[in-house]
Design a protein around this motif. Structure first.
Motif, PDB file in Angstrom:
ATOM      1  N   ARG A  69       4.177  15.363  35.250  1.00 24.97           N
ATOM      2  CA  ARG A  69       3.970  16.712  35.346  1.00 24.97           C
ATOM      3  C   ARG A  69       3.620  17.141  36.947  1.00 24.97           C
ATOM      4  NH1 ARG A  69       5.320  18.901  30.388  1.00 24.97           N
ATOM      5  NH2 ARG A  69       4.535  17.463  28.673  1.00 24.97           N
ATOM      6  N   LEU A  70       4.613  17.923  37.353  1.00 25.59           N
ATOM      7  CA  LEU A  70       4.520  18.443  38.683  1.00 25.59           C
ATOM      8  C   LEU A  70       3.117  18.608  39.256  1.00 25.59           C
ATOM      9  CD1 LEU A  70       5.847  18.682  41.448  1.00 25.59           C
ATOM     10  CD2 LEU A  70       6.456  21.077  40.632  1.00 25.59           C
ATOM     11  N   GLY A  71       2.398  18.135  40.329  1.00 26.54           N
ATOM     12  CA  GLY A  71       1.085  18.535  40.591  1.00 26.54           C
ATOM     13  C   GLY A  71       0.231  17.355  40.117  1.00 26.54           C
ATOM     14  N   GLU A  72       0.711  16.386  39.024  1.00 22.61           N
ATOM     15  CA  GLU A  72      -0.161  15.402  38.773  1.00 22.61           C
ATOM     16  C   GLU A  72       0.341  14.027  38.993  1.00 22.61           C
ATOM     17  OE1 GLU A  72      -0.611  15.975  34.253  1.00 22.61           O
ATOM     18  OE2 GLU A  72      -1.324  18.238  34.710  1.00 22.61           O
ATOM     19  N   PRO A  73      -0.367  13.052  39.339  1.00 24.43           N
ATOM     20  CA  PRO A  73       0.073  11.630  39.529  1.00 24.43           C
ATOM     21  C   PRO A  73       0.734  11.190  38.045  1.00 24.43           C
ATOM     22  CG  PRO A  73      -2.109  11.910  40.115  1.00 24.43           C
ATOM     23  CD  PRO A  73      -1.806  13.090  39.262  1.00 24.43           C
ATOM     24  N   SER A  74       1.942  10.633  38.650  1.00 31.34           N
ATOM     25  CA  SER A  74       2.739  10.093  37.337  1.00 31.34           C
ATOM     26  C   SER A  74       1.928   8.567  36.874  1.00 31.34           C
ATOM     27  CB  SER A  74       4.201   9.800  37.870  1.00 31.34           C
ATOM     28  OG  SER A  74       5.178   9.082  36.726  1.00 31.34           O
ATOM     29  N   THR A  75       1.991   8.494  35.698  1.00 30.50           N
ATOM     30  CA  THR A  75       1.507   7.243  35.061  1.00 30.50           C
ATOM     31  C   THR A  75       2.650   6.453  34.713  1.00 30.50           C
ATOM     32  OG1 THR A  75       1.221   7.953  32.961  1.00 30.50           O
ATOM     33  CG2 THR A  75      -0.708   8.135  34.413  1.00 30.50           C
ATOM     34  N   VAL A 184      15.532  17.252  42.082  1.00 31.17           N
ATOM     35  CA  VAL A 184      14.518  17.957  41.102  1.00 31.17           C
ATOM     36  C   VAL A 184      13.828  16.958  40.483  1.00 31.17           C
ATOM     37  CG1 VAL A 184      14.580  19.457  38.979  1.00 31.17           C
ATOM     38  CG2 VAL A 184      16.435  20.304  41.011  1.00 31.17           C
ATOM     39  N   LEU A 185      14.448  15.679  39.929  1.00 24.63           N
ATOM     40  CA  LEU A 185      13.637  14.705  39.435  1.00 24.63           C
ATOM     41  C   LEU A 185      12.586  14.422  40.319  1.00 24.63           C
ATOM     42  CD1 LEU A 185      13.426  12.861  36.854  1.00 24.63           C
ATOM     43  CD2 LEU A 185      15.084  11.582  38.008  1.00 24.63           C
ATOM     44  N   THR A 186      12.755  14.118  41.619  1.00 16.35           N
ATOM     45  CA  THR A 186      11.484  13.792  42.515  1.00 16.35           C
ATOM     46  C   THR A 186      10.935  14.509  43.325  1.00 16.35           C
ATOM     47  OG1 THR A 186      13.733  13.488  44.296  1.00 16.35           O
ATOM     48  CG2 THR A 186      12.924  11.457  42.762  1.00 16.35           C
ATOM     49  N   LEU A 187      11.261  15.984  43.037  1.00 16.56           N
ATOM     50  CA  LEU A 187      10.444  16.780  43.669  1.00 16.56           C
ATOM     51  C   LEU A 187       8.912  16.890  43.483  1.00 16.56           C
ATOM     52  CD1 LEU A 187      10.674  19.837  45.171  1.00 16.56           C
ATOM     53  CD2 LEU A 187      10.293  20.815  43.007  1.00 16.56           C
ATOM     54  N   GLY A 188       8.088  16.610  44.549  1.00 19.07           N
ATOM     55  CA  GLY A 188       6.785  16.198  44.371  1.00 19.07           C
ATOM     56  C   GLY A 188       6.338  14.850  44.180  1.00 19.07           C
ATOM     57  N   ASP A 230       1.479  28.711  39.250  1.00 16.81           N
ATOM     58  CA  ASP A 230       0.744  28.665  40.559  1.00 16.81           C
ATOM     59  C   ASP A 230       1.496  27.645  41.270  1.00 16.81           C
ATOM     60  OD1 ASP A 230      -0.746  28.539  42.728  1.00 16.81           O
ATOM     61  OD2 ASP A 230      -2.541  27.942  41.745  1.00 16.81           O
ATOM     62  N   PRO A 231       2.486  27.989  42.225  1.00 21.14           N
ATOM     63  CA  PRO A 231       3.382  26.940  42.970  1.00 21.14           C
ATOM     64  C   PRO A 231       2.553  26.580  44.248  1.00 21.14           C
ATOM     65  CG  PRO A 231       3.891  29.297  43.653  1.00 21.14           C
ATOM     66  CD  PRO A 231       2.981  29.408  42.368  1.00 21.14           C
ATOM     67  N   SER A 232       1.384  27.022  44.303  1.00 20.20           N
ATOM     68  CA  SER A 232       0.438  26.720  45.418  1.00 20.20           C
ATOM     69  C   SER A 232      -0.623  25.695  45.047  1.00 20.20           C
ATOM     70  CB  SER A 232      -0.331  27.619  46.256  1.00 20.20           C
ATOM     71  OG  SER A 232      -1.166  28.596  45.200  1.00 20.20           O
ATOM     72  N   ALA A 233      -0.601  25.047  43.778  1.00 20.20           N
ATOM     73  CA  ALA A 233      -1.522  24.205  43.225  1.00 20.20           C
ATOM     74  C   ALA A 233      -0.959  22.909  43.791  1.00 20.20           C
ATOM     75  CB  ALA A 233      -1.368  24.099  41.690  1.00 20.20           C
ATOM     76  N   PRO A 234      -2.123  22.154  43.930  1.00 20.41           N
ATOM     77  CA  PRO A 234      -1.874  20.634  44.729  1.00 20.41           C
ATOM     78  C   PRO A 234      -0.668  20.019  43.962  1.00 20.41           C
ATOM     79  CG  PRO A 234      -3.974  21.061  44.425  1.00 20.41           C
ATOM     80  CD  PRO A 234      -3.559  22.003  43.747  1.00 20.41           C
ATOM     81  N   GLY A 235       0.213  19.596  45.146  1.00 18.23           N
ATOM     82  CA  GLY A 235       1.432  18.770  44.632  1.00 18.23           C
ATOM     83  C   GLY A 235       2.566  19.630  44.177  1.00 18.23           C
ATOM     84  N   GLU A 237       5.054  23.391  44.436  1.00 18.16           N
ATOM     85  CA  GLU A 237       6.262  23.785  45.443  1.00 18.16           C
ATOM     86  C   GLU A 237       5.777  24.237  46.825  1.00 18.16           C
ATOM     87  OE1 GLU A 237       7.734  24.301  41.394  1.00 18.16           O
ATOM     88  OE2 GLU A 237       5.829  24.626  42.125  1.00 18.16           O
ATOM     89  N   VAL A 238       4.597  24.565  46.981  1.00 16.25           N
ATOM     90  CA  VAL A 238       4.212  25.264  48.204  1.00 16.25           C
ATOM     91  C   VAL A 238       3.833  23.908  49.233  1.00 16.25           C
ATOM     92  CG1 VAL A 238       2.540  26.432  49.621  1.00 16.25           C
ATOM     93  CG2 VAL A 238       3.715  27.232  47.767  1.00 16.25           C
ATOM     94  N   ASP A 239       3.185  22.822  48.407  1.00 15.99           N
ATOM     95  CA  ASP A 239       2.715  21.669  49.223  1.00 15.99           C
ATOM     96  C   ASP A 239       4.316  20.921  49.722  1.00 15.99           C
ATOM     97  OD1 ASP A 239       0.127  21.712  49.362  1.00 15.99           O
ATOM     98  OD2 ASP A 239      -0.290  20.284  47.783  1.00 15.99           O
ATOM     99  N   VAL A 240       4.957  20.867  48.832  1.00  8.30           N
ATOM    100  CA  VAL A 240       6.411  20.183  49.036  1.00  8.30           C
ATOM    101  C   VAL A 240       6.972  21.079  50.547  1.00  8.30           C
ATOM    102  CG1 VAL A 240       8.960  20.258  48.438  1.00  8.30           C
ATOM    103  CG2 VAL A 240       6.893  19.769  46.687  1.00  8.30           C
ATOM    104  N   LEU A 241       7.115  22.343  50.350  1.00  8.05           N
ATOM    105  CA  LEU A 241       7.770  23.091  51.614  1.00  8.05           C
ATOM    106  C   LEU A 241       6.618  22.667  52.925  1.00  8.05           C
ATOM    107  CD1 LEU A 241       8.048  26.647  49.957  1.00  8.05           C
ATOM    108  CD2 LEU A 241       9.680  24.891  50.555  1.00  8.05           C
ATOM    109  N   ARG A 242       5.373  22.729  52.551  1.00  9.07           N
ATOM    110  CA  ARG A 242       4.599  22.357  53.654  1.00  9.07           C
ATOM    111  C   ARG A 242       4.715  20.999  54.413  1.00  9.07           C
ATOM    112  NH1 ARG A 242      -0.619  24.675  50.904  1.00  9.07           N
ATOM    113  NH2 ARG A 242      -0.663  26.919  51.799  1.00  9.07           N
ATOM    114  N   SER A 243       5.214  20.009  53.390  1.00 12.07           N
ATOM    115  CA  SER A 243       5.216  18.649  53.845  1.00 12.07           C
ATOM    116  C   SER A 243       6.797  18.498  54.779  1.00 12.07           C
ATOM    117  CB  SER A 243       5.596  17.657  52.743  1.00 12.07           C
ATOM    118  OG  SER A 243       6.757  18.101  51.923  1.00 12.07           O
ATOM    119  N   ARG A 244       7.457  19.503  54.635  1.00 11.69           N
ATOM    120  CA  ARG A 244       8.721  19.548  55.597  1.00 11.69           C
ATOM    121  C   ARG A 244       8.411  20.092  57.110  1.00 11.69           C
ATOM    122  NH1 ARG A 244      11.106  16.018  53.870  1.00 11.69           N
ATOM    123  NH2 ARG A 244       9.111  15.701  52.514  1.00 11.69           N
TER     124      ARG A 244
END
Length: 245
Positions: A69-75, A184-188, A230-235, A237-244
């Motif tokens: 789930r985007l924004g959560e660690p994958s198990t 899209v699969l690896t976003l975040g 909320d695209p600004s939640a940790p992990g 879309e906004v965090d993805v943009l900031r990482s660039r």
């Protein structure tokens, strides 16, 4: 009696779960037409269509759990991520669907409009938009069309252990760029990009995947905010943009 779970709901469509049945309600019949036809064509596991009475499509639940789930660690294990990459490759090797997707010129125009709105309406800082628009340029190049899912986010890929049990939400399927699906699969989840590429089984241009991360995120932010997400939640879309940056 089973409870009714609201999986997602906004003014375009809604998905409900009742026991082992998903009810998808979409006001745009064309999206449902694409979803049903794409699932019938796809060479990878998809949900069983139980019945259809527009605007409602009933689908059987898939076994297993979402890859993440985007924004959560994958198990999910690295092997599960690699299996997802292999499933995507199988889809991309399949015959093309009969309907086209968006071309480079159309995407570039839509991106420019979206970037202007993000700045004008104060959704994102100008420098963040400008930098990511430059990064996104690498995605806007000619590509050989393949059968793409079109919205292959991690929540749409189900796994059980190290096996892919199915892929859901095919309404955006079309002819498109293979690297868009991988992006899209690896976003975040940049840490799993290597696993996905290993499963995909062929060399890919990682810079283009990263460019698609920027493009996808820029195109999504305003829509998400306006539809209550909320695209600004940790992990996200906004965090993805900031990482660039």
């Amino acid at each position: 009696m089973d409870d009714v779970e609201v999986v997602v709901a906004h003014n375009e469509r809604a998905t409900l779960r009742v026991g082992d049945v998903f009810l998808k309600i979409d006001a745009d019949r064309r999206r449902t037409d694409v979803e049903v036809e794409a699932m019938a064509m796809a060479p990878i596991p998809t949900p069983e269509v139980l019945w259809r009475k527009p605007p409602v499509l009933a689908l059987a639940a898939l076994p297993g759990t979402a890859l993440g789930r985007l924004g959560e660690p994958s198990t999910a294990s690295p092997a599960a991520w690699a299996a997802a990459g292999a499933a995507v490759r199988k889809l991309h090797d399949a015959p093309l669907p009969p309907w086209p997707g968006r071309g480079v010129a159309e995407l570039a125009s839509a991106l420019d409009v979206e970037c202007a709105r993000l700045v004008t309406n104060g959704f994102l800082p100008t420098d963040l938009v400008t930098r990511n628009r430059r990064v996104a340029e690498d995605a806007l190049r000619p590509w050989t069309p393949v059968f793409t899912h079109g919205d292959l986010q991690v929540a749409h890929v189900f796994v059980d252990g190290d096996e892919v049990t199915g892929v859901v939400d095919w309404s955006e399927a079309s002819r498109g760029d293979a690297l868009y699906d991988l992006a899209v699969l690896t976003l975040g989840y940049e840490e799993h990009l290597g696993d996905v590429v290993a499963g995909y089984g062929t060399d890919v241009d990682l810079d283009v995947i990263r460019a698609w991360w920027s493009l996808r995120s820029l195109m999504a932010v305003r829509w998400l905010v306006e539809h209550g997400f909320d695209p600004s939640a940790p992990g996200c879309e906004v965090d993805v943009l900031r990482s660039r940056m």
